[in-house]
Design a protein around this motif. Structure first.
Motif, PDB file in Angstrom:
ATOM      1  N   LYS A  55      -2.756   0.161  -2.944  1.00  0.00           N
ATOM      2  CA  LYS A  55      -2.802  -0.148  -4.373  1.00  0.00           C
ATOM      3  C   LYS A  55      -1.580   0.374  -5.108  1.00  0.00           C
ATOM      4  N   LYS A  56      -1.121   1.597  -4.769  1.00  0.00           N
ATOM      5  CA  LYS A  56      -0.105   2.265  -5.569  1.00  0.00           C
ATOM      6  C   LYS A  56       1.311   2.199  -4.982  1.00  0.00           C
ATOM      7  N   ASN A  57       1.412   2.092  -3.674  1.00  0.00           N
ATOM      8  CA  ASN A  57       2.707   2.198  -3.007  1.00  0.00           C
ATOM      9  C   ASN A  57       3.165   0.808  -2.552  1.00  0.00           C
ATOM     10  N   LYS A  58       4.047   0.191  -3.328  1.00  0.00           N
ATOM     11  CA  LYS A  58       4.446  -1.179  -3.014  1.00  0.00           C
ATOM     12  C   LYS A  58       5.256  -1.254  -1.717  1.00  0.00           C
ATOM     13  N   HIS A  59       6.026  -0.192  -1.403  1.00  0.00           N
ATOM     14  CA  HIS A  59       6.793  -0.185  -0.149  1.00  0.00           C
ATOM     15  C   HIS A  59       5.852  -0.151   1.053  1.00  0.00           C
ATOM     16  N   ARG A  73       2.692  -1.179   1.011  1.00  0.00           N
ATOM     17  CA  ARG A  73       1.958  -2.445   1.009  1.00  0.00           C
ATOM     18  C   ARG A  73       2.775  -3.544   1.685  1.00  0.00           C
ATOM     19  N   ARG A  74       4.046  -3.599   1.366  1.00  0.00           N
ATOM     20  CA  ARG A  74       4.917  -4.609   1.960  1.00  0.00           C
ATOM     21  C   ARG A  74       5.100  -4.349   3.463  1.00  0.00           C
ATOM     22  N   ARG A 123       1.922  -5.425   5.368  1.00  0.00           N
ATOM     23  CA  ARG A 123       1.853  -6.889   5.444  1.00  0.00           C
ATOM     24  C   ARG A 123       2.814  -7.421   6.507  1.00  0.00           C
TER      25      ARG A 123
END
Length: 335
Positions: free
Chosen positions: A122-126, A128-129, A132
């Motif tokens: 939820k908070k860490n876009k790096h 999360r990417r 994925r």
């Protein structure tokens, strides 16, 4: 003593042959599933744990909380597999038992791992990417990280079933019998400890949820340390007047009666105010009516030293569940 005639059936030899077939089938299943298990452990260890350590996408405490002793569990599987491939099942499982504590540690960390994964996605876009990207690799076959994280606990249950089956279908005269029996016992004891940990974690979730539903100064710390059994609406039948709906929370040692806060309450709408806490050790339970399983519901009588409750439900099945849960709570306090 005459020897059996040619072609005559020998029940003892037939039983031994059945045991050997089951043993061989179980050993083959253990080997094949261990290969797949190790492959999946390796995917997470290689494409997640190792790369996250090298990239620094997660801080060490977060990475440790997310994966726990994953790499050590992977190493234990790498030690076990050559023994299984060589047909040395007893020796392999006996050595594997030295690593069983890793599974207990992993189980104790499950809720923390789930929380960290949800927070970081939820908070860490790096992160999360990164997740994925890794999940999109063909090696994962469409599996997601959240699908793979419960793998060690699922495998522990398989270990127990397969080790017990191996031991039961190995002749006492076989040199491996003692090793397999001991390994099956240790794995079963670990699986039971893990099950107990899971039950405690689930109960803690229930307590946190119930505590969030209760408002007011009286409710603080009221249910801490208790064992949750069930909750639901029941009608309280007063000596005079109409039955009143109340929310009841049943714990192993107490029954909590709560009243819903007014829907228009500014701060506590949707919560409940505690009205009474009844000790189950002092309760006498009787089913007044509702024995027949008919459509008319039923009535339960709960007697305490200074109060008597009449609880009604129009749902016969629901009332029956309440009766059995209350009876269980009362008996647990008297044992």
């Amino acid at each position: 003593m005459e020897s059996p005639a040619p072609g005559a059936r020998c029940p003892v030899l037939e039983q031994r042959a059945r045991w050997e077939r089951k043993r061989s089938c179980t050993a083959r299943e253990l080997l094949e599933t261990e290969r797949r298990y190790q492959e999946q452990l390796g995917l997470v260890a290689t494409y997640f744990v190792a790369i996250l350590r090298a990239k620094g996408t997660l801080r060490p405490p977060e990475r440790q909380a997310l994966f726990g002793p994953w790499e050590l569990i992977y190493g234990a599987s790498q030690e076990l597999l050559p023994y299984l491939e060589g047909g040395r099942w007893g020796q392999g499982l006996e050595g594997f038992c030295n690593h069983l504590e890793l599974y207990t540690q992993f189980a104790a960390n499950v809720e923390r791992s789930r929380t960290v994964l949800q927070e970081q996605l939820k908070k860490n876009k790096h992160f999360r990417r990164f997740v994925r990207l890794q999940e999109g690799r063909p090696e994962f076959g469409g599996l997601q990280l959240q699908d793979l994280l419960p793998l060690p606990l699922q495998r522990l249950q398989q270990y127990e079933n397969l080790a017990v089956a191996l031991a039961e279908n190995t002749s006492p005269n076989n040199p491996e019998h003692k090793q397999l029996t001991r390994a099956a016992q240790l794995i079963s004891e670990t699986a039971q400890r893990v099950h107990t940990i899971a039950q405690k974690q689930k109960n803690e979730q229930h307590l946190q949820r119930v505590q969030a539903l209760l408002s007011g100064r009286q409710a603080k710390g009221l249910i801490s340390g208790r064992w949750f059994l069930r909750q639901g609406w029941l009608l309280v039948v007063p000596p005079r007047g109409e039955p009143r709906p109340r929310m009841f929370f049943l714990f192993s040692d107490a029954l909590l009666m709560a009243k819903p806060r007014p829907p228009l309450h500014l701060l506590q709408s949707g919560t409940f105010a505690c009205r009474a806490l009844y000790p189950m050790a002092e309760c006498q339970l009787h089913r007044v009516f509702g024995h027949s399983g008919g459509p008319c519901g039923g009535l339960l009588s709960l007697s305490f030293p200074h109060e008597k409750l009449l609880l009604m439900s129009t749902d016969q099945e629901e009332l029956s569940h309440w009766y059995h849960s209350l009876a269980l709570a009362i008996s647990s306090q008297k044992n």
